[in-house]
Design a protein around this motif. Structure first.
Motif, PDB file in Angstrom:
ATOM      1  N   ALA A  34      33.930  37.423  24.152  1.00 50.15           N
ATOM      2  CA  ALA A  34      33.493  36.919  25.713  1.00 50.15           C
ATOM      3  C   ALA A  34      34.931  36.531  26.427  1.00 50.15           C
ATOM      4  O   ALA A  34      35.175  36.523  27.535  1.00 50.15           O
ATOM      5  CB  ALA A  34      32.724  35.788  25.550  1.00 50.15           C
ATOM      6  N   ARG A  35      35.724  35.798  25.453  1.00 50.53           N
ATOM      7  CA  ARG A  35      37.171  35.276  26.067  1.00 50.53           C
ATOM      8  C   ARG A  35      37.799  36.502  26.495  1.00 50.53           C
ATOM      9  O   ARG A  35      38.491  36.505  27.773  1.00 50.53           O
ATOM     10  CB  ARG A  35      37.913  34.609  25.002  1.00 50.53           C
ATOM     11  N   ALA A  36      37.825  37.802  25.852  1.00 50.15           N
ATOM     12  CA  ALA A  36      38.704  38.900  26.233  1.00 50.15           C
ATOM     13  C   ALA A  36      38.033  39.523  27.488  1.00 50.15           C
ATOM     14  O   ALA A  36      38.799  40.000  28.600  1.00 50.15           O
ATOM     15  CB  ALA A  36      38.695  39.977  25.179  1.00 50.15           C
ATOM     16  N   LEU A  37      36.609  39.667  27.558  1.00 51.43           N
ATOM     17  CA  LEU A  37      36.083  40.281  28.656  1.00 51.43           C
ATOM     18  C   LEU A  37      36.085  39.579  29.869  1.00 51.43           C
ATOM     19  O   LEU A  37      36.366  39.842  31.048  1.00 51.43           O
ATOM     20  CB  LEU A  37      34.608  40.529  28.393  1.00 51.43           C
ATOM     21  N   VAL A  38      35.966  38.207  29.843  1.00 56.35           N
ATOM     22  CA  VAL A  38      35.896  37.392  31.124  1.00 56.35           C
ATOM     23  C   VAL A  38      37.576  37.178  31.593  1.00 56.35           C
ATOM     24  O   VAL A  38      37.667  37.316  32.875  1.00 56.35           O
ATOM     25  CB  VAL A  38      35.384  35.732  30.801  1.00 56.35           C
ATOM     26  N   ALA A  39      38.372  37.141  30.691  1.00 55.60           N
ATOM     27  CA  ALA A  39      39.780  37.360  31.154  1.00 55.60           C
ATOM     28  C   ALA A  39      40.203  38.642  31.802  1.00 55.60           C
ATOM     29  O   ALA A  39      40.579  38.594  32.757  1.00 55.60           O
ATOM     30  CB  ALA A  39      40.669  37.067  29.945  1.00 55.60           C
ATOM     31  N   ALA A  40      39.608  39.656  31.247  1.00 55.70           N
ATOM     32  CA  ALA A  40      39.836  40.882  32.145  1.00 55.70           C
ATOM     33  C   ALA A  40      39.069  40.968  33.416  1.00 55.70           C
ATOM     34  O   ALA A  40      39.727  41.320  34.289  1.00 55.70           O
ATOM     35  CB  ALA A  40      39.173  42.134  31.050  1.00 55.70           C
ATOM     36  N   GLU A  41      37.893  40.351  33.382  1.00 56.03           N
ATOM     37  CA  GLU A  41      37.242  40.270  34.766  1.00 56.03           C
ATOM     38  C   GLU A  41      38.221  39.513  35.716  1.00 56.03           C
ATOM     39  O   GLU A  41      38.181  39.705  36.913  1.00 56.03           O
ATOM     40  CB  GLU A  41      35.740  39.723  34.589  1.00 56.03           C
ATOM     41  N   ALA A  42      38.477  38.322  35.335  1.00 58.90           N
ATOM     42  CA  ALA A  42      39.414  37.534  36.080  1.00 58.90           C
ATOM     43  C   ALA A  42      40.335  38.012  36.490  1.00 58.90           C
ATOM     44  O   ALA A  42      40.971  37.745  37.721  1.00 58.90           O
ATOM     45  CB  ALA A  42      39.578  36.197  35.155  1.00 58.90           C
ATOM     46  N   HIS A 120      37.101  49.194  21.037  1.00 56.47           N
ATOM     47  CA  HIS A 120      37.543  49.096  22.354  1.00 56.47           C
ATOM     48  C   HIS A 120      38.437  48.124  22.401  1.00 56.47           C
ATOM     49  O   HIS A 120      37.997  46.852  22.022  1.00 56.47           O
ATOM     50  CB  HIS A 120      36.442  48.969  23.333  1.00 56.47           C
ATOM     51  N   PHE A 121      39.650  48.010  22.728  1.00 57.92           N
ATOM     52  CA  PHE A 121      40.573  47.078  22.684  1.00 57.92           C
ATOM     53  C   PHE A 121      40.956  46.103  24.123  1.00 57.92           C
ATOM     54  O   PHE A 121      41.624  45.321  24.520  1.00 57.92           O
ATOM     55  CB  PHE A 121      41.918  47.264  21.921  1.00 57.92           C
ATOM     56  N   GLY A 122      40.131  46.728  25.003  1.00 55.42           N
ATOM     57  CA  GLY A 122      40.164  46.234  26.346  1.00 55.42           C
ATOM     58  C   GLY A 122      41.169  45.993  26.979  1.00 55.42           C
ATOM     59  O   GLY A 122      41.991  47.110  27.440  1.00 55.42           O
ATOM     60  N   GLN A 123      41.629  45.016  27.920  1.00 50.39           N
ATOM     61  CA  GLN A 123      42.735  44.894  28.690  1.00 50.39           C
ATOM     62  C   GLN A 123      44.028  44.813  27.646  1.00 50.39           C
ATOM     63  O   GLN A 123      44.412  44.088  27.319  1.00 50.39           O
ATOM     64  CB  GLN A 123      42.642  43.957  29.662  1.00 50.39           C
ATOM     65  N   ALA A 124      44.684  46.146  27.508  1.00 55.12           N
ATOM     66  CA  ALA A 124      45.787  46.194  26.733  1.00 55.12           C
ATOM     67  C   ALA A 124      46.891  44.898  26.929  1.00 55.12           C
ATOM     68  O   ALA A 124      47.375  44.352  25.959  1.00 55.12           O
ATOM     69  CB  ALA A 124      46.324  47.392  26.350  1.00 55.12           C
ATOM     70  N   GLY A 125      47.243  44.735  28.240  1.00 57.41           N
ATOM     71  CA  GLY A 125      48.379  44.050  28.538  1.00 57.41           C
ATOM     72  C   GLY A 125      48.197  42.490  28.071  1.00 57.41           C
ATOM     73  O   GLY A 125      49.086  41.885  27.765  1.00 57.41           O
ATOM     74  N   ALA A 126      46.992  42.173  28.163  1.00 57.02           N
ATOM     75  CA  ALA A 126      46.392  40.722  27.850  1.00 57.02           C
ATOM     76  C   ALA A 126      46.924  40.266  26.205  1.00 57.02           C
ATOM     77  O   ALA A 126      47.454  39.356  26.071  1.00 57.02           O
ATOM     78  CB  ALA A 126      44.992  40.563  27.964  1.00 57.02           C
TER      79      ALA A 126
END
Lengths: 344, 344
Positions: A34-42, A120-126
């Motif tokens: 959730a931390r990763a997905l919400v950070a990407a959404e933000a 899936h590693f999501g927002q790579a830059g994060a």
């Protein structure tokens, strides 16, 4: 455009946790995802944000992702970690690697983490950004299911495979400056844009994709059945292959063309890979780094019309912290339904 | 097209050595430089080949490059080397780094060399390739004088800054397979093509460069006074900035916009930087690498119409070994004149 509903970041986090916990995911793993997905959404990266919750939940529900996996760390050498993500979500494995890597990089100047049996590693830059916030220069490489053909070919063999990089910006010169974060897919546009057009029945501009015969297309469904056009023609395809080596071959993971879908609950685990490299720039430069990066960043910031890479992401993040995130109503309805009806 | 004369690789080597030795360069340094320039010429990379000899000789003659420099190696940690190129040619410093780095990478899984007070590093992929021939995955980053503007700006701040990468291809699976080498400038075309057009009084295609006001131009002189267009628009400019961080900030070298010309004998030394990263893929993958890279390479090689990156370079090399290299007569006349008339 679908109607949206605005959630605070805390509300969004709690909702994602609830949806995953109701679908065979351990609470701590759910919080990490959730931390990763919400950070990407933000950050305005909604393709790696809340839109992923339904497909993540479908995969943990079916067991394609093991929501209860515990990543296992192997401390191979003073400069090398291997992490087995256990066919669970990627984020707990990446968190584990990111917790141990900085001390190794600071001791030796450079260190590497190889993450296998991942997802899936999501927002790579994060992930890079977290290392840069600790004073380290970082690369993160991760592969994704097939989308891009080798140049001259028609069969998708490589993922849209981002190149992600971050560098701290001279804390001594400007203590408040955010790290420089560069995070770009090697396709001309994000695949999510084509998926969205297909869903909405819209055409796409020419130059985004080729159909299965290798011809330019404006038909989103034909594009999804074909390949994404890389940046710089042969150059972008070569960069996609480079990332494939770094993310998959280097860790022993599935290649893009072997990996199952990240969107459906069916099939075998995607078994993707990620590699993280962390470098201590104070050690490599014998102390010169701080002044040098400050001079580089200042030159870009003072150039009329130019902006640092990542500026719009930081602006989106500041807005989201103040105002929350606007989530399309249909996605929110799906997530709420998942949270309300435990499947596991 | 100018007339050409064909030289064997040995003849070319001896001629380059003679031209440099006659222009204030130590014989061993001259031999090292000649190996790199002749190898680039053989690979079809003439922009990094014999065409460089007149400007190299002008710089060693004037002292802008110290032809007698001895690179100094500092063994900082088991995974980190720093090399001071002594404001001499880059190649002796890179050779020194490349001699020491493999043992470090094999011991720890990853190692890095930071080269400062350096010069033009030529065909970037060739340095990676030498590591891949020893079973290591490698990156080399080097910056170059300013050519590319940050996206949205008009002032050139970054070099055309190549991304260079090499990976060994499964010696156990296919002992004869050459390493995979990816070596690409982040500009749409090589700057040398615009220089050649300017020299010949030809126009250039639209899409290669912008003039000093940021407008598209087909005038080669206006392009030389302006900026090179990066691949993928903002993405290529971001990659150029990434390389600038890796090659200059990370080692404490001049930024592209501070570096003097690599073509004229006048001015201060360019003081460029290079970074080399070497990784042992057997260690990072716990032995899985060989099979994985072989599967990736085979998928590309069997795709109709596709070729591995670097294929044309290898074909040129094979031709050059058999038949020699065809050098434009005016360049050859210049080099012979330099060799015949000692200056120093």
């Amino acid at each position: 455009m679908a109607e949206t509903e605005t959630l605070s970041l805390t509300q969004a986090h709690d909702l994602v946790v609830a949806a995953l916990v109701a679908n065979r995911t351990a609470p701590d793993n759910a919080a990490c995802v959730a931390r990763a997905l919400v950070a990407a959404e933000a950050d305005g990266q909604s393709g790696h944000g809340l839109s992923r919750v339904p497909s993540y939940a479908a995969q943990s529900r079916s067991g394609k992702v093991d929501g209860f996996a515990r990543p296992a760390l192997e401390d191979v050498t003073p400069a090398l970690l291997r992490v087995d993500a256990g066919l669970g979500f990627a984020y707990p494995a990446l968190d584990l690697a990111l917790a141990v890597l900085p001390a190794k990089a600071r001791a030796l100047g450079i260190a590497i983490a190889a993450v296998r049996r991942s997802h899936h590693f999501g927002q790579a830059g994060a992930h890079c950004e977290r290392l840069a916030e600790q004073g380290l220069v970082a690369f993160v490489f991760g592969n994704a299911p097939k989308s891009i053909a080798p140049w001259g070919g028609r069969t998708p063999l490589f993922g849209t495979n981002p190149i992600a990089f971050a560098a701290p910006v001279a804390a001594s010169v400007d203590p408040g400056h955010a790290p420089l974060v560069i995070d770009l897919a090697v396709s001309r546009v994000a695949k999510g844009k084509i998926m969205a057009a297909e869903k909405a029945g819209r055409t796409i501009p020419e130059g985004w994709a080729l159909d299965a015969d290798g011809n330019p297309t404006t038909d989103a469904s034909a594009a999804m059945a074909g390949t994404m056009i890389p940046i710089g023609e042969a150059k972008g395809a070569a960069l996609a292959m480079m990332v494939e080596v770094m993310a998959a071959a280097l860790v022993g993971a599935s290649l893009a063309f072997e990996a199952s879908s990240l969107f459906s609950g069916d099939g075998a685990p995607p078994n993707l890979g990620q590699t993280i490299i962390a470098i201590d720039p104070g050690l490599t430069s014998a102390g010169a780094y701080g002044e040098r990066i400050a001079a580089l960043v200042a030159a870009v910031e003072t150039e009329p019309g130019a902006r640092l890479p990542g500026s719009s992401r930081l602006a989106a993040r500041a807005r989201a912290r103040a105002e929350g995130v606007a989530v399309p109503a249909p996605i929110l309805a799906e997530i709420r339904a998942l949270a309300a009806c435990p499947n596991g």
